[in-house]
Design an enzyme around this catalytic site. Structure first.
Site, mmCIF file in Angstrom:
data_model
loop_
_atom_site.group_PDB
_atom_site.id
_atom_site.type_symbol
_atom_site.label_atom_id
_atom_site.label_comp_id
_atom_site.label_asym_id
_atom_site.label_seq_id
_atom_site.Cartn_x
_atom_site.Cartn_y
_atom_site.Cartn_z
ATOM 1 N N GLU A 176 -21.131 -99.419 -18.185
ATOM 2 C CA GLU A 176 -19.822 -100.011 -17.848
ATOM 3 C C GLU A 176 -18.694 -99.387 -18.681
ATOM 4 O O GLU A 176 -18.723 -99.396 -19.921
ATOM 5 C CB GLU A 176 -19.810 -101.533 -18.030
ATOM 6 C CG GLU A 176 -20.541 -102.289 -16.938
ATOM 7 C CD GLU A 176 -19.818 -102.209 -15.585
ATOM 8 O OE1 GLU A 176 -18.609 -102.463 -15.500
ATOM 9 O OE2 GLU A 176 -20.482 -101.859 -14.609
ATOM 10 N N SER A 177 -17.686 -98.888 -17.960
ATOM 11 C CA SER A 177 -16.620 -98.140 -18.640
ATOM 12 C C SER A 177 -15.852 -98.982 -19.673
ATOM 13 O O SER A 177 -15.473 -98.463 -20.727
ATOM 14 C CB SER A 177 -15.648 -97.550 -17.614
ATOM 15 O OG SER A 177 -15.022 -98.570 -16.867
ATOM 16 N N CYS A 186 -15.935 -89.460 -10.325
ATOM 17 C CA CYS A 186 -15.828 -90.886 -10.684
ATOM 18 C C CYS A 186 -14.626 -91.187 -11.602
ATOM 19 O O CYS A 186 -14.524 -90.673 -12.712
ATOM 20 C CB CYS A 186 -17.110 -91.366 -11.354
ATOM 21 S SG CYS A 186 -17.000 -93.110 -11.820
ATOM 22 N N VAL A 207 -22.506 -94.799 -12.883
ATOM 23 C CA VAL A 207 -21.896 -94.061 -13.983
ATOM 24 C C VAL A 207 -20.536 -94.706 -14.252
ATOM 25 O O VAL A 207 -19.965 -95.314 -13.342
ATOM 26 C CB VAL A 207 -21.737 -92.564 -13.642
ATOM 27 C CG1 VAL A 207 -23.066 -91.868 -13.582
ATOM 28 C CG2 VAL A 207 -20.968 -92.341 -12.335
ATOM 29 N N LYS A 221 -30.498 -90.294 -7.316
ATOM 30 C CA LYS A 221 -30.518 -90.648 -8.739
ATOM 31 C C LYS A 221 -31.875 -90.367 -9.369
ATOM 32 O O LYS A 221 -32.897 -90.813 -8.840
ATOM 33 C CB LYS A 221 -30.185 -92.137 -8.906
ATOM 34 C CG LYS A 221 -28.790 -92.495 -8.441
ATOM 35 C CD LYS A 221 -28.550 -93.993 -8.455
ATOM 36 C CE LYS A 221 -27.178 -94.290 -7.848
ATOM 37 N NZ LYS A 221 -26.964 -95.694 -7.540
HETATM 38 N N1 GSH Z 1 -17.510 -101.367 -13.149
HETATM 39 C C1 GSH Z 1 -18.021 -100.026 -13.318
HETATM 40 C C2 GSH Z 1 -17.723 -99.231 -12.064
HETATM 41 C C3 GSH Z 1 -18.387 -97.845 -12.119
HETATM 42 C C4 GSH Z 1 -18.621 -97.304 -10.715
HETATM 43 O O1 GSH Z 1 -18.257 -97.921 -9.696
HETATM 44 N N2 GSH Z 1 -19.230 -96.113 -10.667
HETATM 45 C C5 GSH Z 1 -19.571 -95.551 -9.376
HETATM 46 C C6 GSH Z 1 -19.085 -94.114 -9.262
HETATM 47 S S1 GSH Z 1 -17.325 -94.013 -9.437
HETATM 48 C C7 GSH Z 1 -21.085 -95.492 -9.255
HETATM 49 O O2 GSH Z 1 -21.763 -95.074 -10.158
HETATM 50 N N3 GSH Z 1 -21.608 -95.938 -8.114
HETATM 51 C C8 GSH Z 1 -23.017 -95.958 -7.883
HETATM 52 C C9 GSH Z 1 -23.414 -95.367 -6.597
HETATM 53 O O3 GSH Z 1 -22.556 -94.751 -5.919
HETATM 54 O O4 GSH Z 1 -24.590 -95.470 -6.264
HETATM 55 C C10 GSH Z 1 -17.402 -99.377 -14.557
HETATM 56 O O5 GSH Z 1 -16.276 -99.764 -14.913
HETATM 57 O O6 GSH Z 1 -18.059 -98.526 -15.181
#
Ligand code: GSH
Length: 233
Positions: free
Chosen positions: A65-66, A13, A53, A40
């Site tokens: 949220e990052s 990620c 994540v 999960k």
């Molecule tokens: N807007 C979020 C985006 C985070 C994101 O897209 N994470 C992805 C992995 S890179 C995730 O956890 N996706 C959930 C899934 O695949 O079910 C941030 O900035 O933290």
């Protein structure tokens, strides 16, 4: 910072990498837990309202949220990675969002189903990097000049995709963008950036791309067949 921190992560990620880079820049000790996003655990579903994540566990509280995660780290532990001046800080936030949109563009590139879709995604990404070429600080080495910032932490994982893509295909997206290329090189040398992923990252990303059933999967397959034929000769 005295509270114990745990970064809930996924191996590939790019948003998790932002947090890992910022933690390393600030030399904050933390634990890292990997989640299988295809499976999960219940505690994760409860702790992560968007099911994503990164999550940062601080004591017994979870932050999601990052962007808020890295800003929290920036507000609580030196050195400051956001500029002090409000307008410049707002501009940096905008470019962190620009990095997220660039990641969406990378997703479109590796998910394109045919060469036409791939060319369109490649052209859209090129436009984004051309814009960056115009706005990054002349002489670098980082986005805003001599100081490493949250924008650098957001773009380092973007460039890491290119390192893997370019290991099996010829991309012209960053061609003739001298400032962007120099910036990419500087970020790739930064210990916080290098250590944000494990040594298995390139293989894991290739594995992910192989399974996408996309035009890029096809290009990777062609490359790997050529490689194994060359080795057999
Ligand atoms: N807007 C979020 C985006 C985070 C994101 O897209 N994470 C992805 C992995 S890179 C995730 O956890 N996706 C959930 C899934 O695949 O079910 C941030 O900035 O933290």
């Amino acid at each position: 910072m005295t509270t114990s921190l745990t970064l809930i992560s996924h191996t590939l990620c790019p948003y998790v990498q932002r947090a890992a880079i910022v933690l390393a820049e600030k030399e904050i000790p933390f634990e890292r837990i990997m989640i299988d996003l295809a499976n999960k655990p219940d505690w994760f579903r409860t702790a992560s309202p968007l099911g994503k994540v990164p999550l940062l566990k601080t004591g017994d509280r979870y932050l999601f949220e990052s962007a808020p995660i890295v800003e929290y780290l920036d507000e609580t532990t030196a050195p400051k990675l956001h500029p002090d001046e409000p307008l410049e800080r707002a501009r940096h936030r905008a470019y962190v969002e620009f990095a997220s949109q660039t990641l969406n563009g990378i997703g479109a590139l590796y998910s394109a189903q045919d060469d036409t879709g791939f060319a369109a995604a490649s052209a859209a990404l090129t436009q984004k990097f051309r814009h960056l070429e115009d706005v990054i600080a002349p002489g670098g080495p980082f986005f805003a000049g001599s100081a490493f910032s949250l924008v650098d932490a957001a773009f380092a994982p973007v460039f890491r995709y290119f390192d893997v893509f370019e290991s099996f295909l010829a991309l012209d997206i960053l061609e003739r963008l001298d400032k962007v290329s120099a910036w990419r090189h500087q970020l790739s040398q930064r210990p916080s950036v290098r250590n944000a992923v494990s040594g298995e990252y390139p293989d894991l990303l290739r594995g992910f791309l192989r399974k996408k059933n996309s035009w890029m999967s096809h290009l990777l397959d062609l490359h790997e067949r050529r490689e194994s034929t060359a080795m057999a000769c």
